[in-house]
Every structure is written in C-alpha cells, then in structure tokens.
Design a protein around this motif. Sequence first.
Motif, PDB file in Angstrom:
ATOM      1  N   LEU A   1      48.133  33.382  50.180  1.00  0.00           N
ATOM      2  CA  LEU A   1      47.026  33.756  49.527  1.00  0.00           C
ATOM      3  C   LEU A   1      45.745  32.965  50.180  1.00  0.00           C
ATOM      4  O   LEU A   1      44.584  33.507  50.356  1.00  0.00           O
ATOM      5  CB  LEU A   1      46.871  33.709  47.863  1.00  0.00           C
TER       6      LEU A   1
ATOM      7  N   LEU B   1      43.631  34.803  41.904  1.00  0.00           N
ATOM      8  CA  LEU B   1      45.048  34.593  41.638  1.00  0.00           C
ATOM      9  C   LEU B   1      45.469  36.175  40.802  1.00  0.00           C
ATOM     10  O   LEU B   1      46.587  36.556  41.422  1.00  0.00           O
ATOM     11  CB  LEU B   1      45.084  33.507  40.631  1.00  0.00           C
ATOM     12  N   CYS B   2      44.838  36.535  39.897  1.00  0.00           N
ATOM     13  CA  CYS B   2      45.277  37.608  39.227  1.00  0.00           C
ATOM     14  C   CYS B   2      44.971  38.856  40.215  1.00  0.00           C
ATOM     15  O   CYS B   2      46.189  39.647  40.166  1.00  0.00           O
ATOM     16  CB  CYS B   2      44.395  37.736  38.087  1.00  0.00           C
TER      17      CYS B   2
ATOM     18  N   ILE C   1      38.544  40.976  38.629  1.00  0.00           N
ATOM     19  CA  ILE C   1      39.995  41.161  38.841  1.00  0.00           C
ATOM     20  C   ILE C   1      40.155  42.426  39.691  1.00  0.00           C
ATOM     21  O   ILE C   1      40.942  42.634  40.386  1.00  0.00           O
ATOM     22  CB  ILE C   1      41.006  41.330  37.643  1.00  0.00           C
TER      23      ILE C   1
ATOM     24  N   PHE D   1      37.645  30.743  33.153  1.00  0.00           N
ATOM     25  CA  PHE D   1      39.085  30.347  34.044  1.00  0.00           C
ATOM     26  C   PHE D   1      40.208  31.083  33.510  1.00  0.00           C
ATOM     27  O   PHE D   1      41.503  30.927  34.262  1.00  0.00           O
ATOM     28  CB  PHE D   1      39.244  28.481  33.747  1.00  0.00           C
ATOM     29  N   PHE D   2      40.031  31.821  32.641  1.00  0.00           N
ATOM     30  CA  PHE D   2      41.293  32.464  32.257  1.00  0.00           C
ATOM     31  C   PHE D   2      40.909  34.080  32.652  1.00  0.00           C
ATOM     32  O   PHE D   2      40.871  35.096  31.591  1.00  0.00           O
ATOM     33  CB  PHE D   2      41.458  32.695  30.793  1.00  0.00           C
ATOM     34  N   GLY D   3      41.102  34.406  33.733  1.00  0.00           N
ATOM     35  CA  GLY D   3      40.706  35.594  34.147  1.00  0.00           C
ATOM     36  C   GLY D   3      39.660  36.041  35.036  1.00  0.00           C
ATOM     37  O   GLY D   3      39.775  36.642  36.068  1.00  0.00           O
TER      38      GLY D   3
ATOM     39  N   TYR E   1      45.369  39.055  43.168  1.00  0.00           N
ATOM     40  CA  TYR E   1      46.712  39.049  44.196  1.00  0.00           C
ATOM     41  C   TYR E   1      47.813  39.532  43.794  1.00  0.00           C
ATOM     42  O   TYR E   1      48.708  40.296  43.943  1.00  0.00           O
ATOM     43  CB  TYR E   1      46.748  37.583  44.887  1.00  0.00           C
ATOM     44  N   GLY E   2      48.190  38.983  42.361  1.00  0.00           N
ATOM     45  CA  GLY E   2      49.298  39.138  41.574  1.00  0.00           C
ATOM     46  C   GLY E   2      49.520  40.532  41.268  1.00  0.00           C
ATOM     47  O   GLY E   2      50.530  41.288  41.700  1.00  0.00           O
ATOM     48  N   PHE E   3      48.232  41.238  40.930  1.00  0.00           N
ATOM     49  CA  PHE E   3      48.150  42.632  40.653  1.00  0.00           C
ATOM     50  C   PHE E   3      48.370  43.432  41.901  1.00  0.00           C
ATOM     51  O   PHE E   3      49.059  44.745  41.753  1.00  0.00           O
ATOM     52  CB  PHE E   3      47.111  43.038  39.828  1.00  0.00           C
TER      53      PHE E   3
ATOM     54  N   PRO F   1      46.701  33.678  34.306  1.00  0.00           N
ATOM     55  CA  PRO F   1      45.310  33.252  33.656  1.00  0.00           C
ATOM     56  C   PRO F   1      44.804  34.285  32.809  1.00  0.00           C
ATOM     57  O   PRO F   1      44.503  34.177  31.681  1.00  0.00           O
ATOM     58  CB  PRO F   1      44.422  33.000  34.932  1.00  0.00           C
ATOM     59  N   VAL F   2      45.093  35.649  33.497  1.00  0.00           N
ATOM     60  CA  VAL F   2      44.415  36.667  32.470  1.00  0.00           C
ATOM     61  C   VAL F   2      45.242  37.073  31.413  1.00  0.00           C
ATOM     62  O   VAL F   2      44.930  37.500  30.303  1.00  0.00           O
ATOM     63  CB  VAL F   2      44.150  37.961  33.413  1.00  0.00           C
TER      64      VAL F   2
ATOM     65  N   ILE G   1      52.338  41.624  44.361  1.00  0.00           N
ATOM     66  CA  ILE G   1      53.785  41.308  43.815  1.00  0.00           C
ATOM     67  C   ILE G   1      54.062  42.720  42.815  1.00  0.00           C
ATOM     68  O   ILE G   1      53.390  43.078  41.842  1.00  0.00           O
ATOM     69  CB  ILE G   1      53.903  40.105  43.087  1.00  0.00           C
ATOM     70  N   SER G   2      55.125  43.263  43.181  1.00  0.00           N
ATOM     71  CA  SER G   2      55.819  44.043  42.140  1.00  0.00           C
ATOM     72  C   SER G   2      56.681  43.464  41.093  1.00  0.00           C
ATOM     73  O   SER G   2      57.615  43.017  41.560  1.00  0.00           O
ATOM     74  CB  SER G   2      56.151  45.431  42.846  1.00  0.00           C
ATOM     75  N   PHE G   3      56.525  43.868  39.903  1.00  0.00           N
ATOM     76  CA  PHE G   3      57.154  43.085  38.918  1.00  0.00           C
ATOM     77  C   PHE G   3      56.973  43.986  37.726  1.00  0.00           C
ATOM     78  O   PHE G   3      56.143  44.721  37.292  1.00  0.00           O
ATOM     79  CB  PHE G   3      56.956  41.663  38.626  1.00  0.00           C
TER      80      PHE G   3
ATOM     81  N   PHE H   1      50.960  34.182  38.944  1.00  0.00           N
ATOM     82  CA  PHE H   1      49.813  34.662  39.346  1.00  0.00           C
ATOM     83  C   PHE H   1      48.785  35.419  38.490  1.00  0.00           C
ATOM     84  O   PHE H   1      47.710  35.154  38.269  1.00  0.00           O
ATOM     85  CB  PHE H   1      49.913  35.644  40.622  1.00  0.00           C
ATOM     86  N   ILE H   2      49.454  36.131  37.569  1.00  0.00           N
ATOM     87  CA  ILE H   2      48.576  36.790  36.600  1.00  0.00           C
ATOM     88  C   ILE H   2      48.292  35.873  35.387  1.00  0.00           C
ATOM     89  O   ILE H   2      47.783  36.570  34.270  1.00  0.00           O
ATOM     90  CB  ILE H   2      48.769  38.318  36.306  1.00  0.00           C
TER      91      ILE H   2
ATOM     92  N   GLY I   1      44.392  34.589  29.019  1.00  0.00           N
ATOM     93  CA  GLY I   1      42.966  35.046  28.614  1.00  0.00           C
ATOM     94  C   GLY I   1      43.083  36.194  27.788  1.00  0.00           C
ATOM     95  O   GLY I   1      42.276  36.007  26.727  1.00  0.00           O
TER      96      GLY I   1
ATOM     97  N   ASN J   1      60.332  37.746  42.308  1.00  0.00           N
ATOM     98  CA  ASN J   1      59.028  38.279  42.179  1.00  0.00           C
ATOM     99  C   ASN J   1      58.305  38.397  40.663  1.00  0.00           C
ATOM    100  O   ASN J   1      57.142  38.311  40.559  1.00  0.00           O
ATOM    101  CB  ASN J   1      59.242  39.796  42.752  1.00  0.00           C
ATOM    102  N   THR J   2      59.307  38.825  39.711  1.00  0.00           N
ATOM    103  CA  THR J   2      58.878  38.769  38.285  1.00  0.00           C
ATOM    104  C   THR J   2      58.250  37.376  37.905  1.00  0.00           C
ATOM    105  O   THR J   2      57.069  37.267  37.474  1.00  0.00           O
ATOM    106  CB  THR J   2      60.071  39.071  37.382  1.00  0.00           C
TER     107      THR J   2
ATOM    108  N   GLY K   1      55.033  36.954  39.791  1.00  0.00           N
ATOM    109  CA  GLY K   1      54.017  37.708  39.615  1.00  0.00           C
ATOM    110  C   GLY K   1      53.288  37.330  38.261  1.00  0.00           C
ATOM    111  O   GLY K   1      52.085  37.104  38.249  1.00  0.00           O
TER     112      GLY K   1
ATOM    113  N   ARG L   1      53.910  31.934  48.497  1.00  0.00           N
ATOM    114  CA  ARG L   1      52.877  32.936  48.039  1.00  0.00           C
ATOM    115  C   ARG L   1      51.309  32.362  48.142  1.00  0.00           C
ATOM    116  O   ARG L   1      50.410  33.008  48.578  1.00  0.00           O
ATOM    117  CB  ARG L   1      53.091  33.543  46.601  1.00  0.00           C
ATOM    118  N   LEU L   2      51.411  31.180  47.418  1.00  0.00           N
ATOM    119  CA  LEU L   2      50.042  30.528  47.222  1.00  0.00           C
ATOM    120  C   LEU L   2      49.528  30.278  48.577  1.00  0.00           C
ATOM    121  O   LEU L   2      48.178  30.427  48.801  1.00  0.00           O
ATOM    122  CB  LEU L   2      50.155  29.218  46.333  1.00  0.00           C
TER     123      LEU L   2
END
Lengths: 296, 295
Positions: free
Chosen positions: A203, A110-111, A174, A166-168, A113-115, B17-18, A118-120, B14-15, B21, B7-8, B11, A199-200
């Motif tokens: 993925l 998940l992380c 990642i 589970f947190f990262g 993919y997000g990094f 969890p970390v 997706i740009s934010f 998706f991130i 964390g 997107n925000t 985004g 998105r999910l």
Amino acid sequence: MVSDQEVYRGILDLDWRRRPKDSNRILFVYLILILSAVVFLLPLFWMVTTSLKTQAEVYVFPPTFFPETFRWQNFPEGWTYESMQWTRWLVNTLTITAAVMVGTLISATLCGYGFARISFPGRDVWFIMVLASIMLPGTVTLIPLFVGFHRVGWLDTFLPLTVPAFFGGGAFNIFLMRQFFKGIPVELEEAALIDGAGRLRILWQIFVPLSGPVIATTSVFTFQAVWNDYFGPLIFLTSQENYTLALGITFFKGLYNTQIPYMMAMSFLMVIPMIIVFFFAQKLMIRGVILSGIKA
Amino acid sequence: MNSRMRNTVQGYLFISPVVLGLLIFTIGPMLTSFYMSFTKFPLLRAPEWIGLRNYVVMFTSDKNFWQACKVTLIYAGTSVPLGLVGAFVLAILLNQRVKGIAFFRTSFYMPAIVPAIASLILWGWLMNRDYGLINAILVRLGFSKFSFFAEPETALASMVMMSLWGVGAGMIIYLAGLQGIPESLYEAGKLDGANELQLFRSITVPMMTPTIFFNLVMGLIAASQTFMNAFVLTSGGPLKSTYFYNLMLYERAFNWTQMGMASAMAWFLLFVVLVLTLLVFRSSALWVFYEAEVK
C-alpha cells in the motif's frame, strides 16, 4: 460510451466537439448565460463592496454600487472588533482541519485498500453499510454522541470534531479511494506479493505513490468540509476561545448594533481560501463532484 | 494459516477503522437513540422509561411539531424540484458548445464553494427589506419592495429562492452526464429525421434520468435536514413560518434538554426519510432508464 477522459475534457473546455452553426441560437444562449452569470456573481460582488463601505453608507437606500471611499481598514478593525478573537478562531479552525485531514487520509486509504484489493467474507456487506451511512440523517446519532462526549468530558474540546475522522474518514472518501485503487493494475501487486512483501508495504510503496489525484481530491474535499462546518462546532464547542471561524461570524449577529461591513469583511475572508483552493484544484474538485454523482 | 484465512484477517485489519467507526459513531448511537426515544432524559439525570409517551405527545399535543413537518415538507417539495430543474437548465446551456464556457462554468459553480455560513449572512443582507440589494433592484424596475424574511407569508419562499444560488454542484453532475451521452445516439436520431426537441425528449432526458434520480434522492435527504437557514437567519420565525423540523429538534435537545423527545423526533425523521427514499426508489422503475436494460 464516451471515455471518462473525454467527459472530463468536455467539461473543462468544450472546444473539442462540433459547434452550432446557427448564429441566432448562439446569441440567445449567450444572452441567457450572461444573465445567469450576473445573477450568480452579483451576490459575491455585493459581499465585497459592502465589506468596504462605512457603517453609515450601508444604511442608505437605494444602496450605492461602489463604496464612496474604499474602507480597507474594515478588515483589520473587524478582525479585532470588541471581544472577537479571530486570530484564535483561525488557529482553532486550522488545527481541527489539520487533524481531520491526517485522520481522514490515513484511515480512508487503509479502508479503501481493504475494500478494493482484498477479498474476504463480509466485505461487501460492510461496504454497503459504509455507503448507506451517507444517506443517514445525522440527527439520529447526534444526541447519543452528544451525551457520550459529555460523559467522557470531551465537550468543548476539539476531540468530538477530530477523533471520528480517524475511524474511516467519511464514507465518501473511502468510496473515492476504493474506486481509484480498483483501477491500479493487479500485476504490480501480485509481483510484490510473490516477493513476500506485506500488504502495508505494498500500500505504502506501490499504491500511495500512484494515488496523487485521489489523495489530492480527498484533501480538498476534507479541507472544504471542515472549513465550512457549522453544525459540529455549534453543538460541541461552547466557550468563545474554542470557536471556529464559522461560529465566529455569527457573533456579529448577536451584537446590539450589527456591524454589517465588518461582518461582510470577515465572511469574505472566510471565502478567500475556498476561492484559492478552487482555482488551484478546480479539476480535482470538479472530478470529485462528478464521481459523487455518476459513479455511485 | 491458509491464504483465505490470511486474507480475511488482513481484510478486516485494513477496514477496521471504518468498522469500529460505524460501530462506535453510527450503529451504537443509533440504537442508543432508539432507546432514548422511549425515555424522559434531561441529560443530568438517568433516562427514565416512559414508553411511547414522547411519540404520543409529539403527534397529538405538540402543535409546533406539525408546523415543523409542514414547513420542512413545503421547503423540500419546492426547493428540491426547482433546484433540479435549475441545475439541469444551466448544464444544458453550458453544453451548447459556445466559446467562453470555462468562465460561465466557474461563475455558476462559485456560489457552491462559499461556506454556508458566509452565504447565509450574505443573503440575509441581500434580502434585507429596507436596505437590501434585491429590493433596490425591484424598486428600480418599478415593483414594490418584497418582505423576504420579515413576513410569515414570504419568509419560507425567500429561503427557497436563496437555495437556488447553490445549484452549481448539481449542475456539474448533470454536465458530466450530458457529456457522457454518446454522440452516435444523436446522429442516429438525426438520420431518422428527429428534430432538436425530439432528440432532447427521447435521448437527452432518458439518458439523464439516472443522474436526475441520484440528485433527487440526495436532495430530498439534505432538504429534510435543513437547519442552518432557520437557525441563523430567522430563528424559525416570523410566526413559526420557517420553523424547520431540525430547528425544533435542536431546541428540544439543547435549549430544553429534552433528550428523549429529541431522539423520538430524530427517529421519526429517519422513518420518513426511509419511506420517502423507498418510494423514490420504487418509482424509479417507471421513469429511470438504465442502459443495462437494453443491452
């Protein structure tokens, strides 16, 4: 630059490039290579040979190179020696490993993919923080974590060892996922987005099926890390029935009369899965090590 | 909702969890630990604010503290450079394009996959003064027995030697770096009449400096946190000669439940690691070669 593929092939077998013609030099290189190989492998051989000796034969100087008789029963005897609970410890270790692997794969995917996709605003800041956490000495967070886990009653359970996964799922994983996802063609994703896929779903249906190599690398590394972990279980597990294999081995050292052959036998048993994984996933492991080094 | 907003939100989902964390398991505990370092905190009672006293005690009246710093610095200062050189030499050897490389590569890498605890137990036995294999070999070659972990003069050096067994991972990273050097550079060098040594000094080494730099930074950080060696093999002895910083920290926290003092030690370690890393990064301008600079 040489392509990634070539670098990789070159490490696995070097038959693809020119060879030196000078035979003296080849001889010299071989001499050093063979000597080094002996230095690197002899300790492992010693572990095996010691694990097959009797307790009496271990205390002979100079030591015998091969056991007088191969005492295979050291393995079952060591497994059930005195108050040791190796079966239990194996189950514990496997349980923790499985939980950490599930947590790591889900959250790192998940992380990652997000990094990667997706740009934010704030994304890069968080990514740098993730990378920076690789360099942070673990002791800085150790004591508050211990106190926190103590407060919530998690000490002497597997939760402190498994829940954080589970947190990262670890900064390095990642990073691996992100690098891999970045390489997947954008067109695949854009077409699906235009079709209104979430998105999910993208993925899960597009990225994950293409990500066999990186998922395998992450799994291998996670398995290795949890299997080998000593410090975590040492801090968070206290009662003997909750021990892991790594903690179990030190049990021999506390005994009044240290049973060297049993200790070596159990150590060797702990090495075997690593050797198996290594031979089946050698490419993946080496690739992961390389990624950790040159792409960072 | 416009696409930027969407997107925000997506985004961060998706991130998340970390992000959670890092907040729960890294940043939160870090700040808490900083606070704890100014308290007296025996775990079962609430932390009691004592200002800088932990730091003052640490720096002025605890002799073990400086011993622990010394041991850790000596270990990091010897095992890291030796490991870098060892891994580099092995990688160069493997890069010599001779047959059977796969076998040698596997042999050198093998120790790196042995679980640390198994490897420590094994080395404790190999380096046993009375019955160990290494002393058997030394005696056979006509030398006298080496004391290894039994004497304060040799215990730390033995740990450095032991650490060299695990250079395989570093070696793989160097090997990848070596393979990544374009052949055309060497060809150009040869056309200019450079000999092997010159090629090595002016092409191989500069091209490898980013890799060496990475391994140096990660190696120093790892070495500063050495714990298991001392905990499993020597308990810090003999005569505190292997009393590593993190062993002392562990004892303060978990044997004596001085959580405040242990936190202060952890923060001092973080500070030293940060300064060291910054120094290495600063120095990198002088010796690390980045391709981008010439393009």
